[in-house]
Write a protein that holds these residues in place. Sequence first.
Motif, PDB file in Angstrom:
ATOM      1  N   THR A  15      94.156-126.091 -56.722  1.00 36.00           N
ATOM      2  CA  THR A  15      93.188-126.336 -57.793  1.00 36.00           C
ATOM      3  C   THR A  15      92.251-125.152 -57.981  1.00 36.00           C
ATOM      4  OG1 THR A  15      93.202-128.744 -57.556  1.00 36.00           O
ATOM      5  CG2 THR A  15      91.205-127.755 -58.464  1.00 36.00           C
ATOM      6  N   ILE A  16      91.687-124.669 -56.897  1.00 28.88           N
ATOM      7  CA  ILE A  16      90.724-123.570 -56.972  1.00 28.88           C
ATOM      8  C   ILE A  16      91.399-122.293 -57.441  1.00 28.88           C
ATOM      9  CG2 ILE A  16      89.198-122.098 -55.583  1.00 28.88           C
ATOM     10  CD1 ILE A  16      88.587-124.603 -53.904  1.00 28.88           C
ATOM     11  N   ASP A  17      92.592-122.045 -56.971  1.00 29.80           N
ATOM     12  CA  ASP A  17      93.317-120.848 -57.401  1.00 29.80           C
ATOM     13  C   ASP A  17      93.667-120.936 -58.888  1.00 29.80           C
ATOM     14  OD1 ASP A  17      93.959-118.394 -56.310  1.00 29.80           O
ATOM     15  OD2 ASP A  17      96.047-118.919 -55.934  1.00 29.80           O
ATOM     16  N   PHE A  18      94.074-122.112 -59.330  1.00 29.03           N
ATOM     17  CA  PHE A  18      94.432-122.304 -60.735  1.00 29.03           C
ATOM     18  C   PHE A  18      93.215-122.157 -61.640  1.00 29.03           C
ATOM     19  CE2 PHE A  18      95.309-125.400 -64.292  1.00 29.03           C
ATOM     20  CZ  PHE A  18      96.259-124.625 -64.938  1.00 29.03           C
ATOM     21  N   ALA A  19      92.066-122.629 -61.183  1.00 32.25           N
ATOM     22  CA  ALA A  19      90.846-122.580 -61.990  1.00 32.25           C
ATOM     23  C   ALA A  19      90.428-121.152 -62.319  1.00 32.25           C
ATOM     24  CB  ALA A  19      89.714-123.313 -61.270  1.00 32.25           C
ATOM     25  N   LYS A  20      90.880-120.195 -61.522  1.00 31.52           N
ATOM     26  CA  LYS A  20      90.536-118.805 -61.797  1.00 31.52           C
ATOM     27  C   LYS A  20      91.047-118.348 -63.156  1.00 31.52           C
ATOM     28  CE  LYS A  20      90.488-117.466 -56.893  1.00 31.52           C
ATOM     29  NZ  LYS A  20      91.127-116.613 -55.846  1.00 31.52           N
ATOM     30  N   ARG A  21      92.086-119.013 -63.667  1.00 24.99           N
ATOM     31  CA  ARG A  21      92.625-118.647 -64.978  1.00 24.99           C
ATOM     32  C   ARG A  21      91.633-118.959 -66.098  1.00 24.99           C
ATOM     33  NH1 ARG A  21      98.956-120.689 -64.602  1.00 24.99           N
ATOM     34  NH2 ARG A  21      99.287-120.097 -62.423  1.00 24.99           N
ATOM     35  N   ALA A  22      90.657-119.810 -65.800  1.00 27.49           N
ATOM     36  CA  ALA A  22      89.589-120.101 -66.757  1.00 27.49           C
ATOM     37  C   ALA A  22      88.303-119.394 -66.321  1.00 27.49           C
ATOM     38  CB  ALA A  22      89.358-121.599 -66.876  1.00 27.49           C
ATOM     39  N   GLU A  23      88.458-118.370 -65.477  1.00 26.03           N
ATOM     40  CA  GLU A  23      87.332-117.568 -64.983  1.00 26.03           C
ATOM     41  C   GLU A  23      86.328-118.422 -64.207  1.00 26.03           C
ATOM     42  OE1 GLU A  23      85.718-115.430 -68.286  1.00 26.03           O
ATOM     43  OE2 GLU A  23      87.520-114.215 -68.559  1.00 26.03           O
ATOM     44  N   ILE A  24      86.863-119.381 -63.475  1.00 25.08           N
ATOM     45  CA  ILE A  24      86.037-120.213 -62.596  1.00 25.08           C
ATOM     46  C   ILE A  24      86.236-119.738 -61.168  1.00 25.08           C
ATOM     47  CG2 ILE A  24      85.606-122.555 -61.761  1.00 25.08           C
ATOM     48  CD1 ILE A  24      86.834-123.575 -64.398  1.00 25.08           C
ATOM     49  N   GLU A  25      85.169-119.298 -60.539  1.00 23.50           N
ATOM     50  CA  GLU A  25      85.234-118.777 -59.183  1.00 23.50           C
ATOM     51  C   GLU A  25      84.406-119.643 -58.238  1.00 23.50           C
ATOM     52  OE1 GLU A  25      87.112-116.321 -58.243  1.00 23.50           O
ATOM     53  OE2 GLU A  25      87.707-115.457 -60.180  1.00 23.50           O
ATOM     54  N   ILE A  26      84.670-119.513 -56.952  1.00 25.57           N
ATOM     55  CA  ILE A  26      83.871-120.221 -55.950  1.00 25.57           C
ATOM     56  C   ILE A  26      82.435-119.723 -56.028  1.00 25.57           C
ATOM     57  CG2 ILE A  26      83.532-120.664 -53.486  1.00 25.57           C
ATOM     58  CD1 ILE A  26      86.542-120.170 -53.111  1.00 25.57           C
ATOM     59  N   PRO A  27      81.460-120.607 -56.227  1.00 25.78           N
ATOM     60  CA  PRO A  27      80.058-120.176 -56.313  1.00 25.78           C
ATOM     61  C   PRO A  27      79.598-119.473 -55.035  1.00 25.78           C
ATOM     62  CG  PRO A  27      80.319-122.422 -57.109  1.00 25.78           C
ATOM     63  CD  PRO A  27      81.611-122.053 -56.438  1.00 25.78           C
ATOM     64  N   GLU A  28      78.678-118.543 -55.186  1.00 26.53           N
ATOM     65  CA  GLU A  28      78.190-117.785 -54.041  1.00 26.53           C
ATOM     66  C   GLU A  28      77.515-118.664 -52.997  1.00 26.53           C
ATOM     67  OE1 GLU A  28      75.720-114.605 -55.317  1.00 26.53           O
ATOM     68  OE2 GLU A  28      77.314-113.554 -56.403  1.00 26.53           O
ATOM     69  N   ASP A  29      76.950-119.788 -53.437  1.00 25.58           N
ATOM     70  CA  ASP A  29      76.252-120.658 -52.481  1.00 25.58           C
ATOM     71  C   ASP A  29      77.185-121.660 -51.804  1.00 25.58           C
ATOM     72  OD1 ASP A  29      76.742-122.220 -54.680  1.00 25.58           O
ATOM     73  OD2 ASP A  29      74.712-123.036 -54.847  1.00 25.58           O
ATOM     74  N   CYS A  30      78.489-121.512 -52.015  1.00 26.70           N
ATOM     75  CA  CYS A  30      79.463-122.408 -51.379  1.00 26.70           C
ATOM     76  C   CYS A  30      80.228-121.644 -50.296  1.00 26.70           C
ATOM     77  CB  CYS A  30      80.411-122.988 -52.412  1.00 26.70           C
ATOM     78  SG  CYS A  30      79.640-124.184 -53.537  1.00 26.70           S
ATOM     79  N   ALA A  31      79.499-121.211 -49.271  1.00 26.14           N
ATOM     80  CA  ALA A  31      80.097-120.401 -48.207  1.00 26.14           C
ATOM     81  C   ALA A  31      81.155-121.168 -47.425  1.00 26.14           C
ATOM     82  CB  ALA A  31      79.009-119.904 -47.256  1.00 26.14           C
ATOM     83  N   ASN A  32      80.961-122.463 -47.276  1.00 27.31           N
ATOM     84  CA  ASN A  32      81.947-123.254 -46.528  1.00 27.31           C
ATOM     85  C   ASN A  32      83.277-123.324 -47.273  1.00 27.31           C
ATOM     86  OD1 ASN A  32      80.113-124.015 -44.386  1.00 27.31           O
ATOM     87  ND2 ASN A  32      79.149-125.391 -45.849  1.00 27.31           N
ATOM     88  N   VAL A  33      83.205-123.448 -48.593  1.00 28.80           N
ATOM     89  CA  VAL A  33      84.426-123.455 -49.397  1.00 28.80           C
ATOM     90  C   VAL A  33      85.115-122.100 -49.304  1.00 28.80           C
ATOM     91  CG1 VAL A  33      85.401-123.715 -51.705  1.00 28.80           C
ATOM     92  CG2 VAL A  33      83.509-125.184 -50.986  1.00 28.80           C
ATOM     93  N   ALA A  34      84.334-121.032 -49.379  1.00 29.83           N
ATOM     94  CA  ALA A  34      84.907-119.682 -49.313  1.00 29.83           C
ATOM     95  C   ALA A  34      85.605-119.456 -47.975  1.00 29.83           C
ATOM     96  CB  ALA A  34      83.813-118.646 -49.529  1.00 29.83           C
TER      97      ALA A  34
END
Length: 210
Positions: free
Chosen positions: A177-196
């Motif tokens: 899901t997260i990788d696919f969302a990049k196609r809409a220029e959606i990135e992991i927010p900087e304040d989501c260190a655990n997700v990163a």
Amino acid sequence: MKLYEFSLAPGPRRVRIFIAEKGIEIPSVQINTRERQQFSDEYRAVNPNCVVPALVLDDGTCLGESVAICRYLEETHPEPKLMGRDAKEKALIEMWNRQAELEGYLAAVDAVRNSAPMFEGRGVAGVTGGVPQIPALAERGKQSMGRFFAKLDGRLADSSHLAGDRFSIADITAFVTIDFAKRAEIEIPEDCANVARWFAAVGERPSASA
């Protein structure tokens, strides 16, 4: 068995990662959805819903949903267990996988299908055309992804994986899901260190390149 899929589509990727984690080999056929091969008479005969993936079993049965395919493979190739070992773990994995689908995957699909030029007139999968993109849905998808990231970050603050201490189908769904969302220029927010942190760890698994 034979897997009908497309290398650039997120649904088939979920299945490919699952297959790679299981260490099994299944012959595959590419159905290029960018060239609308899913609407060909040949593929309609396989899967009338005109979407990928589809797994055709040895007896001719067609399984046409990603999780249904994974469930079949879990039952026929039980190790490693990616959908749970006991009643509690199975329920937790199912819960988190569903939340990843409903709150993340569908939001990413809305964002991508309603903004990417390749989906112009094809706002809904499996329909040949005449379904316009809706910019408001793309924007809502982006907003929903923001909430999804926040939820994941809170969960992953106390857990190494989405559904507990072991890698599961829930991690596969969220990762794709997260990788696919990049196609809409959606990135992991900087304040989501655990997700990163989690995303990087999953990305290092050999199956992530499947």
